[in-house]
Scaffold this active site. Sequence first.
Site, PDB file in Angstrom:
ATOM      1  N   GLY A 155       0.854  -1.192   0.000  1.00 48.02           N
ATOM      2  CA  GLY A 155       0.000   0.000   0.000  1.00 48.02           C
ATOM      3  C   GLY A 155       0.884   1.235   0.000  1.00 48.02           C
ATOM      4  O   GLY A 155       2.047   1.186  -0.406  1.00 48.02           O
ATOM      5  N   ARG A 156       0.328   2.328   0.518  1.00 47.85           N
ATOM      6  CA  ARG A 156       1.058   3.600   0.485  1.00 47.85           C
ATOM      7  C   ARG A 156       2.375   3.521   1.251  1.00 47.85           C
ATOM      8  O   ARG A 156       3.410   3.985   0.776  1.00 47.85           O
ATOM      9  CB  ARG A 156       0.187   4.714   1.092  1.00 47.85           C
ATOM     10  CG  ARG A 156      -0.961   5.123   0.199  1.00 47.85           C
ATOM     11  CD  ARG A 156      -1.954   5.969   0.960  1.00 47.85           C
ATOM     12  NE  ARG A 156      -2.797   5.103   1.785  1.00 47.85           N
ATOM     13  CZ  ARG A 156      -4.106   5.187   1.889  1.00 47.85           C
ATOM     14  NH1 ARG A 156      -4.738   6.143   1.261  1.00 47.85           N
ATOM     15  NH2 ARG A 156      -4.801   4.364   2.637  1.00 47.85           N
ATOM     16  N   ARG A 178      -1.924  -8.547  -2.097  1.00 49.04           N
ATOM     17  CA  ARG A 178      -3.124  -9.217  -2.595  1.00 49.04           C
ATOM     18  C   ARG A 178      -3.346  -8.888  -4.069  1.00 49.04           C
ATOM     19  O   ARG A 178      -3.614  -9.734  -4.887  1.00 49.04           O
ATOM     20  CB  ARG A 178      -4.324  -8.775  -1.765  1.00 49.04           C
ATOM     21  CG  ARG A 178      -5.319  -9.866  -1.574  1.00 49.04           C
ATOM     22  CD  ARG A 178      -6.351  -9.543  -0.580  1.00 49.04           C
ATOM     23  NE  ARG A 178      -6.534  -8.100  -0.423  1.00 49.04           N
ATOM     24  CZ  ARG A 178      -7.466  -7.569   0.335  1.00 49.04           C
ATOM     25  NH1 ARG A 178      -8.269  -8.345   0.997  1.00 49.04           N
ATOM     26  NH2 ARG A 178      -7.589  -6.269   0.458  1.00 49.04           N
ATOM     27  N   ARG A 239       0.996  -4.367  12.133  1.00 48.76           N
ATOM     28  CA  ARG A 239       0.147  -4.631  13.291  1.00 48.76           C
ATOM     29  C   ARG A 239       0.602  -5.920  13.957  1.00 48.76           C
ATOM     30  O   ARG A 239       1.045  -6.851  13.267  1.00 48.76           O
ATOM     31  CB  ARG A 239      -1.320  -4.823  12.869  1.00 48.76           C
ATOM     32  CG  ARG A 239      -2.117  -3.558  12.709  1.00 48.76           C
ATOM     33  CD  ARG A 239      -2.397  -2.883  14.055  1.00 48.76           C
ATOM     34  NE  ARG A 239      -3.179  -1.680  13.903  1.00 48.76           N
ATOM     35  CZ  ARG A 239      -2.684  -0.462  13.660  1.00 48.76           C
ATOM     36  NH1 ARG A 239      -1.391  -0.279  13.534  1.00 48.76           N
ATOM     37  NH2 ARG A 239      -3.488   0.583  13.550  1.00 48.76           N
ATOM     38  N   GLU A 268      -0.281  -6.314  22.275  1.00 48.24           N
ATOM     39  CA  GLU A 268       0.432  -5.180  22.866  1.00 48.24           C
ATOM     40  C   GLU A 268      -0.512  -4.354  23.735  1.00 48.24           C
ATOM     41  O   GLU A 268      -1.721  -4.359  23.491  1.00 48.24           O
ATOM     42  CB  GLU A 268       1.061  -4.305  21.755  1.00 48.24           C
ATOM     43  CG  GLU A 268       0.052  -3.621  20.854  1.00 48.24           C
ATOM     44  CD  GLU A 268       0.723  -2.858  19.702  1.00 48.24           C
ATOM     45  OE1 GLU A 268       1.569  -3.428  18.989  1.00 48.24           O
ATOM     46  OE2 GLU A 268       0.345  -1.678  19.527  1.00 48.24           O
ATOM     47  N   HIS A 286       5.415   0.665  19.348  1.00 47.17           N
ATOM     48  CA  HIS A 286       4.406   1.149  18.390  1.00 47.17           C
ATOM     49  C   HIS A 286       4.531   2.673  18.178  1.00 47.17           C
ATOM     50  O   HIS A 286       3.591   3.425  18.455  1.00 47.17           O
ATOM     51  CB  HIS A 286       2.990   0.773  18.871  1.00 47.17           C
ATOM     52  CG  HIS A 286       1.969   0.773  17.767  1.00 47.17           C
ATOM     53  ND1 HIS A 286       0.889  -0.057  17.730  1.00 47.17           N
ATOM     54  CD2 HIS A 286       1.868   1.535  16.650  1.00 47.17           C
ATOM     55  CE1 HIS A 286       0.172   0.181  16.653  1.00 47.17           C
ATOM     56  NE2 HIS A 286       0.746   1.153  15.982  1.00 47.17           N
ATOM     57  N   ILE A 287       5.698   3.088  17.692  1.00 48.48           N
ATOM     58  CA  ILE A 287       5.964   4.532  17.550  1.00 48.48           C
ATOM     59  C   ILE A 287       6.283   4.937  16.110  1.00 48.48           C
ATOM     60  O   ILE A 287       6.821   6.014  15.874  1.00 48.48           O
ATOM     61  CB  ILE A 287       7.126   4.986  18.466  1.00 48.48           C
ATOM     62  CG1 ILE A 287       8.394   4.143  18.234  1.00 48.48           C
ATOM     63  CG2 ILE A 287       6.708   4.941  19.939  1.00 48.48           C
ATOM     64  CD1 ILE A 287       9.657   4.717  18.877  1.00 48.48           C
TER      65      ILE A 287
END
Length: 327
Positions: A155-156, A178, A239, A268, A286-287
Site C-alpha cells: 500500500g502507500r 493481494r 500490526r 500489545e 508502536h511509535i
Amino acid sequence: MRKHVLVARRVFDSVTTRLAAHFEVEGNAEDRVFSKVELIAKLQGKAGAFITGSERIDAEVLAACPELRAVCNMAVGYNNIDLAACTARGVLATNTPDVLTETTADFGFALMMATARRMAESEHFLRRGEWTKWSVDMFIGSDIHGATLAILGMGRIGRAIARRGHLGFGMPVIYHNRSRLAPELEAEVGARYVSKDELLKQADHLVIVLPYSAESHHSIGAAELALMKPEATLTNVARGGIVDDAALAEALRERRIAAAGLDVFEGEPRVHPDLLSLPNVVLTPHIASATVKTRLAMADLAADNLIAALTGGVPPTPLNPEVLAAR
Ligand code: DGY
C-alpha cells in the site's frame, strides 16, 4: 443544542480547542485506556468519539451507545473498529490515511537498518561497560545497500519504503500483495511482484506493512519463517498478530533468521516474554508514526472528520461513506 463528544485519549490542546468550538467535549486528561465497560459508560449521550487504535468499537459497544453517530480513529489502521457493525447502525467511521505515510516509512526503514546493523544489541553492550577492545568480528551485521528488500503489503507505506530502498540504497525491491500494482507504480518504486513464497526465499530484509485482518492473522508463522535465509532480517511496522510472535521468537533463538525489528506485537502493550530476552531483536513501542508533525496532522485529520461528520459537512477520509449517502 451542542452535541457531546468523547475524546477518548489525551490529545494536543490545539485539537481539543478546535473541537470545543463545535461540541461539548469530554476528554481524558489522565490518558488512561478505558476498559470496554468504562468506554460504554463514557459514550452515553455522545454523538461522536475521537478514538485511537487502543479503543475497540465493536458491535457490543455500538449496541450499548445508540446515540453515537461517528467514530473517528486517529490511526490509518482500523482493525479496532467493526466497520460492518458501524455501517449496519448508520455510524460513520473514519481513519487518518496519507498524513503518516512518509513518517512511518522513515521509521520502518530505520528499524530495518537498526536490525541489520545490530544497533540496539551493540548499544546495550556498550552501556553495560563490556566494550574493552575493537574486534574484527564485533557485532558484524548485514548490508542494506544492494541487499534485496522484500515488502509484504504494498500500500502507500509499502511503496514509500520501497522508494527509499530503490532510490536511496540501490536495493533490488520485490513485493507481494493481494493485488499487483499498476506497471507505472511498480516502475516508480523499482519493485518486482513475486509470490509470497518467493518473497520469503529471496528476502535479505523482509518488511511487513500489511493491514491486519482475519485473513492476514499469522501470515508469518513457523512455516513462512522456515522459507527465509538464515542471514535474513524481518521488520514489522504494521500490526501485531500478522506475525506469530512465539514462532518468531523460536526462529530468532535458533538463528533460523538473523534478527528482527518489531514496532508492533500480538496483544500489545504486552510483549511475548521470549522476545524480551533475545539479543537479536530490536523492540520499539508502536511509535512508527510518532513525530510531532505527523501526530499533530493525524489528530487534526481525526478532528476534521469528527467536526464534518456531526455538522453536516463532508468528512475528508470516511471508511464507510455509504452511511453519509443514506443520511
Ligand atoms: C496507525 O495509524 O495505524 C498507527 O499504527 C498508529 O496507530
